[in-house]
Structures are given as structure tokens and as C-alpha cells.
Design a protein around this motif. Structure first.
Motif, PDB file in Angstrom:
ATOM      1  N   ASN A   1      41.175  36.198  25.849  1.00  0.00           N
ATOM      2  CA  ASN A   1      40.839  36.923  27.210  1.00  0.00           C
ATOM      3  C   ASN A   1      41.155  38.309  27.721  1.00  0.00           C
ATOM      4  OD1 ASN A   1      39.334  34.304  27.434  1.00  0.00           O
ATOM      5  ND2 ASN A   1      40.926  33.177  28.650  1.00  0.00           N
ATOM      6  N   THR A   2      42.546  38.318  27.225  1.00  0.00           N
ATOM      7  CA  THR A   2      42.998  39.672  27.451  1.00  0.00           C
ATOM      8  C   THR A   2      42.353  40.880  26.832  1.00  0.00           C
ATOM      9  OG1 THR A   2      45.229  38.754  28.006  1.00  0.00           O
ATOM     10  CG2 THR A   2      45.166  41.044  27.319  1.00  0.00           C
ATOM     11  N   LEU A   3      41.989  40.557  25.536  1.00  0.00           N
ATOM     12  CA  LEU A   3      41.399  41.581  24.686  1.00  0.00           C
ATOM     13  C   LEU A   3      39.982  41.911  25.352  1.00  0.00           C
ATOM     14  CD1 LEU A   3      41.527  43.628  22.553  1.00  0.00           C
ATOM     15  CD2 LEU A   3      40.623  41.593  20.900  1.00  0.00           C
TER      16      LEU A   3
ATOM     17  N   ARG B   1      36.896  46.598  30.381  1.00  0.00           N
ATOM     18  CA  ARG B   1      37.389  47.562  31.284  1.00  0.00           C
ATOM     19  C   ARG B   1      37.065  48.981  30.469  1.00  0.00           C
ATOM     20  NH1 ARG B   1      41.636  45.611  32.129  1.00  0.00           N
ATOM     21  NH2 ARG B   1      43.238  46.736  30.756  1.00  0.00           N
ATOM     22  N   ARG B   2      37.415  48.892  29.385  1.00  0.00           N
ATOM     23  CA  ARG B   2      37.191  50.340  28.469  1.00  0.00           C
ATOM     24  C   ARG B   2      35.848  50.644  28.395  1.00  0.00           C
ATOM     25  NH1 ARG B   2      41.612  51.279  29.532  1.00  0.00           N
ATOM     26  NH2 ARG B   2      43.649  51.511  28.154  1.00  0.00           N
ATOM     27  N   THR B   3      34.750  49.629  28.232  1.00  0.00           N
ATOM     28  CA  THR B   3      33.378  49.811  27.988  1.00  0.00           C
ATOM     29  C   THR B   3      33.045  50.068  29.557  1.00  0.00           C
ATOM     30  OG1 THR B   3      33.237  48.071  26.578  1.00  0.00           O
ATOM     31  CG2 THR B   3      31.355  48.477  27.510  1.00  0.00           C
ATOM     32  N   ARG B   4      33.345  49.765  30.519  1.00  0.00           N
ATOM     33  CA  ARG B   4      33.073  50.253  31.700  1.00  0.00           C
ATOM     34  C   ARG B   4      33.259  51.692  31.971  1.00  0.00           C
ATOM     35  NH1 ARG B   4      34.685  50.945  37.001  1.00  0.00           N
ATOM     36  NH2 ARG B   4      33.309  50.407  38.525  1.00  0.00           N
TER      37      ARG B   4
END
Length: 550
Positions: free
Chosen positions: A131-133, A139-142
């Protein structure tokens, strides 16, 4: 710090005693427990409250564990929930089928408590890491999507600068670019104000989807009034997430709204304000503010570019008109000056004929001076007229420089033979140019080299060319008297002569002609010389096929 949230485990078994035993064991290990007595009930339960892990029996009425697992893994909302089969079936084919339908583990009944809790803890931990990954990747994709969208928006604005359109048309497209950025959560409404003729007023220049009432009352906004005027006065971004008391420009029926007002600043000068509406429940974020400031800076550069371009166009048109006036003045002046010269020449001829027998030798010398002066003045006037005509024909053709030089050598045959001059050239390029002007350029440089020869040494003139990026660089080298360094810029000026007329004939306009012709062909001309050792005149001609610039 908030206490760590307990993991929720869903136990699915049609035997109540199994639910109770498993629930007690795992509850005592610190987990929250949810029980389902059937597969159908379990599928309903995960929709209401998704668990962190499912312990699933295989042998159940109505829907067995395999079918339940298949349904869970086919649903995007539940496919990532780890499933551990806990069953009395222990045959290899049962274990293989369990993993085929999507289980992460398999525990046979009767189970060992320590083994059960260890496996549950491991998969809960793995799920937490997963879940963390996934959250980090999301978040990085956004962030990458936002960066890509922002870069695309900046590129779109930069491309608008290159388009031939009015400033208002450019600003309208810039507003469209800004309102199209989905991550900003903007409403599809906005406007751009520019500082008006009065330095303390904003004038709405472009707008998008605003009501007529608002367009009317906000057409001109004084500094300090409403949010946009406040942003202009303070030179800082103003934000409101509702229709508040600071909205001074209102009307009956105005809808509640929040918006950003971002000043458009170029260095310390305010150029205008960007006004965009935000969606309901929007929360202001620092990254949004940073983006708006960067975007406003780019808009400022765009505005400055447009104004400079418009100013250059105006000045260029003014310069063209002035040049036309100057050329017309030169032509008229040259034409008008011919008349008094003809009158002087006529009267001198008349006096010489009428009083030929009475004039002594001294008067004849005076008349000779007058004849020479009028001839020189006539040549000067013709030179001014010819100079003003250079560049009138701006069309170019493909000119073979070898052919042109052969024509020049033929035209100058008498001068070349009389001075025993030698002209060397070969393998010169073909260039896009005005043929008559290129011929005059070579002719002037050759005549100049022959004129300023050394005494008792035959002129030797060598003409070469080499490619230099998008230009051809020509060199006209002679073995003449050379030019002192202090005079090497001066010689290209109009009516400039380094020697008196007694030493060398000329008007001092030949090299000025050369300079104008070369510059009209988007090139430059210069000389390299050591006094007493000859000169090399260099000039460049663009290798690109295009019209000559005036």
C-alpha cells in the motif's frame, strides 16, 4: 503522533465455532476482526468495509471459497486484498487451485496457532508495504503528470509568442491554456486585465465564460478595489475561496465563488492581473501559488515581446517611409542640381566662343578649372543618384560568380590592359543574389585594386571564395599600396578619400557602394591590410535563397 491503526481481518467460514476460535486468537494479537458466515455475505461485507486481509474457508454452501476468491480478484476495488485459504482440504491439487484463483497463502486445518499468526502478520506487513509503495507510485505519477501538464502549458505559451497575432488574441489563448489544466481544480471562468492608459486602473482585455453583468462592472477596476485591484495595488497574489466582503464589484444574482488574482509583473513593473475562478471546496496550496507566479512571469514576457514587436514594426515602417523620402529627395536633388551645372557649362562655352580672340592664357586656365569642377560635380551627382538606386530591385536569382567576373573583366578590358593587370579566379560558387549589384560589387573592388597599385609593379588580383556555415566568404586580394589600420573603417564611408586628387582620381564612393550592396545581401564587408603590402577585401553573401532586405 496518532496511534497506529489496527489492521482489519475478515474471517469467512460457515462454522460459527471456527469464526469464534479464529476471532479470539487474532483479536488477542491486536487485530480488528470482522466475521462472515458465507461467501455471499463476505462479498457484501468487503464493499462496506474493505479489510486488510481475508481468511477464507473453501468448503462452504451456496458459494465455495474458490468462487469467492475469483469474484474478489475480478473486481478492481478488491483485487489487491490478500486472501489466505484456511481449510481442511490438503491435497496438492487443492493447494495449486488456491494459488491459481489468486490466494497469497494456504493453511491446512487443523492449524498451528503460531504458524497461523506468523503468516497473517507477514502478509499484513507485506500488504502495508504494498500500500505504501502504491501510494508513493500514485503520488509520483500525479507529480509527473502535473509536471508534464505544466511543461506543456509553458510550451504552448512560448509557441504563441511566435505566431503573428494581436496581443488580445494571444492572451485569450493563454487563458484557455491555463483554464485547461485539470490538476489545478479551476472552474472554466476567468479573465486577464492589463494596466490601462491611467497607471492606477486595470482594463479587462480578455475573458472566458463570465456573465454580462460582471463584464460590465469589471471592465475597468481601479487599483485597490475588489480582489483584482488589491492584487494590483499590493503586487501580490490574492486568494478567496468564497464570495466574501472583499468582493466590492457585485450584482444581484451573483453566484458564490472563489478565485485567484495573480499580478503580472515584469521586474518591478506591473503589467496586469490574471483572474481565475476555483471550484467549490478548493483548498489553497503552496504548489499552486508557485505555479501561478511562474505562469504569470511567462505571461509578462509574452506581453513585453508583443509590445516590442509592435514597436519594431512601427519603427521599421517609419524607417521604410523615411528611406523612401530620402531616396526621392536624393533623386530630385540630383536632378535639380544638373540644371545649374548645364547652365554654367553653357555660359562657359558661350564666353569661350565669343571672346576666344580676346582671352589671355590666364583666363583660359580659369575656364579649364571651371570645366573640371563642373565635370566633377556632375560625377558626384551621378554617384549620389546611383547610390540611392541600389537595392530598389530586391528580387534575387542564382548568380554564377565565374560568369559575372568574366563579364567584368571584359568590360574593364581597356583599364586592365593599360595597367598590365592580371585577374585570377576559378571555381567560384553560384549564389542567390541580384546579378547587376554583384557585378558592380566585383567591378568596384577590381577597379579599386588597379587604381591603388604600386608604381612600376603590375597589379595582381586574386579572387577566391569558401563556405562558412550559411554564408559564402569571398576574398579579393591585391598587391597594391595597402591601407593603414587607422583608415580601414573610414574607407567604407561615403565621399571618403585617403589621397588627394592629384595622386589618385576618384570620388570616394566606390567602397560605399560595395558596403551597401553587401549589407543588402545580408552580409558584411571588411578589409585586412598591412600598409605597403597590399589589401584583402573580404565580404560575405548569404547562401540562403531569399529576397534582399531593404
Amino acid at each position: 503522533m496518532e496511534p497506529k491503526k489496527k489492521s482489519l481481518i475478515l474471517i469467512v467460514d460457515d462454522m460459527p465455532q471456527n469464526l469464534q476460535v479464529l476471532g479470539n486468537i487474532l483479536y488477542n494479537k491486536g487485530y480488528n476482526i470482522s466475521n462472515s458466515p458465507s461467501g455471499i455475505h463476505a462479498l457484501q461485507s468487503v464493499k462496506v468495509e474493505p479489510p486488510d486481509l481475508i481468511l477464507l474457508d473453501i468448503q462452504m454452501p451456496e458459494m465455495d471459497g474458490y468462487e469467492v476468491c475469483k469474484v474478489l480478484k475480478s473486481d478492481p476495488e478488491t483485487r489487491n486484498i490478500p486472501v489466505i485459504f484456511l481449510t481442511a482440504l490438503s491435497e496438492p491439487e487443492n493447494i495449486v487451485q488456491s494459488f491459481e484463483v489468486g490466494a497469497v497463502d494456504y493453511i491446512a486445518k487443523p492449524f498451528n496457532v503460531a504458524e497461523l499468526t506468523a503468516r497473517v502478520a507477514t502478509h499484513i506487513e507485506l500488504q502495508g508495504h504494498r500500500n505504501t509503495l502504491e501510494n508513493l507510485v500514485a503520488r509520483r505519477t500525479r507529480q509527473l503528470k502535473i509536471f508534464s501538464d505544466n511543461q506543456s502549458a509553458f510550451n504552448d505559451v512560448l509557441l504563441l509568442i511566435l505566431q503573428e497575432q494581436t496581443l488580445a488574441e494571444t492572451l485569450e489563448k493563454i487563458l484557455d491554456v491555463l483554464l485547461s489544466l485539470e490538476w489545478l481544480s479551476l472552474d472554466s471562468k476567468g479573465s486577464i486585465f492589463l494596466v490601462g492608459e491611467k497607471p492606477d486602473e486595470l482594463v479587462m482585455t480578455v475573458s472566458k465564460n463570465l456573465r454580462e453583468e460582471l463584464l460590465t462592472i469589471c471592465s475597468v477596476v481601479p487599483f485597490g478595489r475588489c480582489h483584482c485591484g488589491t492584487a494590483a495595488l499590493r503586487r501580490e497574489t490574492v486568494f478567496s475561496n468564497c464570495l466574501d466582503h472583499a468582493h466590492e464589484n457585485t450584482f444581484d444574482g451573483i453566484e458564490p465563488h472563489g478565485h485567484y488574482c495573480i499580478p503580472i509583473l515584469h521586474k518591478d513593473t506591473l503589467l496586469g492581473v490574471i483572474n481565475v475562478y476555483v471550484k467549490e471546496h478548493y483548498v489553497r496550496k503552496i504548489e499552486d501559488d508557485n505555479f501561478f507566479n511562474a505562469f504569470a512571469s511567462l505571461v509578462a514576457e509574452t506581453i513585453i515581446h508583443h509590445r516590442n514587436r509592435d514597436r519594431i514594426k512601427t519603427l521599421s515602417q517609419h524607417l521604410i517611409e523615411k528611406n523612401k523620402d530620402l531616396e526621392q529627395f536624393a533623386y530630385i536633388t540630383s536632378h535639380d542640381l544638373q540644371e545649374p551645372l548645364r547652365t554654367i557649362t553653357s555660359f562657359v562655352d558661350l564666353i569661350e566662343k565669343e571672346y576666344a580672340n580676346t582671352l589671355d592664357d590666364e583666363f583660359k586656365v580659369y575656364f579649364k578649372f571651371i570645366d573640371q569642377a563642373t565635370d566633377r560635380m556632375r560625377a558626384l551627382i551621378k554617384g549620389v543618384l546611383d547610390y540611392s538606386r541600389i537595392g530598389k530591385n530586391k528580387e534575387t536569382t542564382l548568380v554564377n560568380c565565374n560568369v559575372v567576373l568574366n563579364d567584368v573583366v571584359s568590360d574593364l578590358g581597356a583599364i586592365i590592359a593599360g595597367n598590365q593587370a592580371k585577374i585570377d579566379f576559378s571555381n567560384l560558387p553560384s549564389i542567390h543574389a541580384n546579378q547587376l549589384e554583384i557585378k558592380q560589387l566585383f567591378q568596384n573592388l577590381i577597379v579599386n585594386a588597379i587604381k591603388y597599385r604600386k608604381a612600376d609593379i603590375a597589379p595582381l588580383i586574386n579572387i577566391t571564395a569558401k563556405k562558412d556555415n550559411t554564408f559564402w566568404q569571398f576574398a579579393v586580394k591585391d598587391n597594391g599600396i595597402g591601407i593603414e589600420e587607422m583608415h580601414q573603417q573610414k574607407i567604407f564611408q561615403f565621399f571618403q578619400q585617403l589621397h588627394n586628387r592629384g595622386e589618385y582620381e576618384g570620388l570616394g564612393i566606390g567602397l560605399a557602394f560595395c558596403k551597401k550592396i553587401v549589407e543588402l545581401h545580408n552580409g558584411r564587408i571588411w578589409v585586412v591590410s598591412t600598409f605597403g603590402e597590399g589589401c584583402t577585401f573580404y565580404f560575405t553573401i548569404s547562401d540562403l535563397s531569399k529576397k534582399i532586405e531593404s
